[in-house]
Design an enzyme around this catalytic site. Sequence first.
Site: not given
Length: 402
Positions: A216, A284, A294, A312-313, A330, A344, A348
């Site tokens: 990302n 994710d 390749k 999920d850390i 965050f 969240k 979380k």
Amino acid sequence: MNKRVLLIIGGGIAAYKSLFLIRVLARRGIASRVILTKGGSEFVTALSAGGLSGEKVFTDLFDLTDEAEMGHIELSRSADLVAVAPATADILAKAAHGIANDLATTTLQATDKRVLFAPSMNVRMWESAATQRNVKTLKADGQFFVGPDEGDMACGEFGFGRMAEPEQIANAIEKILKGDTTIDGLRGPKPLKGKRALVTAGPTREPIDPVRYLSNHSSGKQGYAIAAALGRLGADVTLVSGPVAIDAPACANLVKVETTQEMLTACESALPSDIFVSVAAVADWRPEGRSDKKIKKAKGGISSLALTENPDILATLSTAKNRPELVIGFAAETNDVLDHARAKLSKKGCDWIVANDVSGDVMGGDHNSLIIVTDKGEETFPRLTKQDAARRLAGKISEHFT
Ligand code: CTP
């Protein structure tokens, strides 16, 4: 602001700027009472300082009249803050070593107020081992500094040593008086000394084959700024970072990772920690089964790429046996920011969620508008540079521990 500063004017060419400082402060509702050192009086007169401050100027420790009117101990405590401008190499040396042989240095020893030094001297004197040692000592004692600036000097040289401008000194004074000890150019006390902080930052990369990956746009700027801000407040910081193009802050221990699994392992090895700030934009999903070779271009494209969910850390560390005392996540959102952030927070299991609207130029940009969501409510920061937002968040974190 209805406050009072005790301004010690030392013996330097920049002393004239301190006369402007008195006026700048007065415009902001901050009154000045001046101590003029013997050296200072070679550059500006007690008459000018008194005229501008509208108050008696103090010069001599052994003046019987002054002592009868206001003892030097009382003088040192009569203000909300003590500012030393210009702070010469001599004053810094005496203050660092507790030498008290005139009114200014005795006052510095006796005060129970915060002290701000605005150094002013030749660049070689500023850079000398002795001055740097003294500055370090004073900072470790919890004293504040503003400047010196870089520029042309009265002696014809160029470099650091020029006293900060009156507006800059006044800004620093105002910020300290408001209790903000996390300002750039100032080094305050280290409220997070002895605390361990773990920060994740940047993106993670999930390989598809040896040359391609899923990732990302995260630049890592916000996470790096938070790691630096926590480090400046004295925390022992571990920064676990995905691949980014920026330099790590010197005060953090950098652990470089690529994948989410690597990031999780690095975070778990960094425990125990008192603080965990999960800023990383973690992928994710990861491609199911990475190809060792390749993948060749097939006519008509690839019809599907199977993805597996990543761990999920944040959720993992939130429920870990050795969970950090303060866990901050965050929430990068493009819509319904607050609703998603609140969801969240409980999903979380963290203590705070920092809601981050990423619909604009946030990812990769230099600014951020953050909302801190806790179970007690929300606090909205104005749009700030990522550095300022980090300092503000770090200040809030340090409040939690005091
Ligand atoms: N996070 C994490 N590990 C993941 C995904 C997210 O540690 N696998 C952390 C992020 O560092 C951030 C918080 O969880 O602190 C929220 O991340 P975000 O991307 O906003 O949310 P997601 O959990 O990925 O949910 P969604 O993508 O559905 O919004």
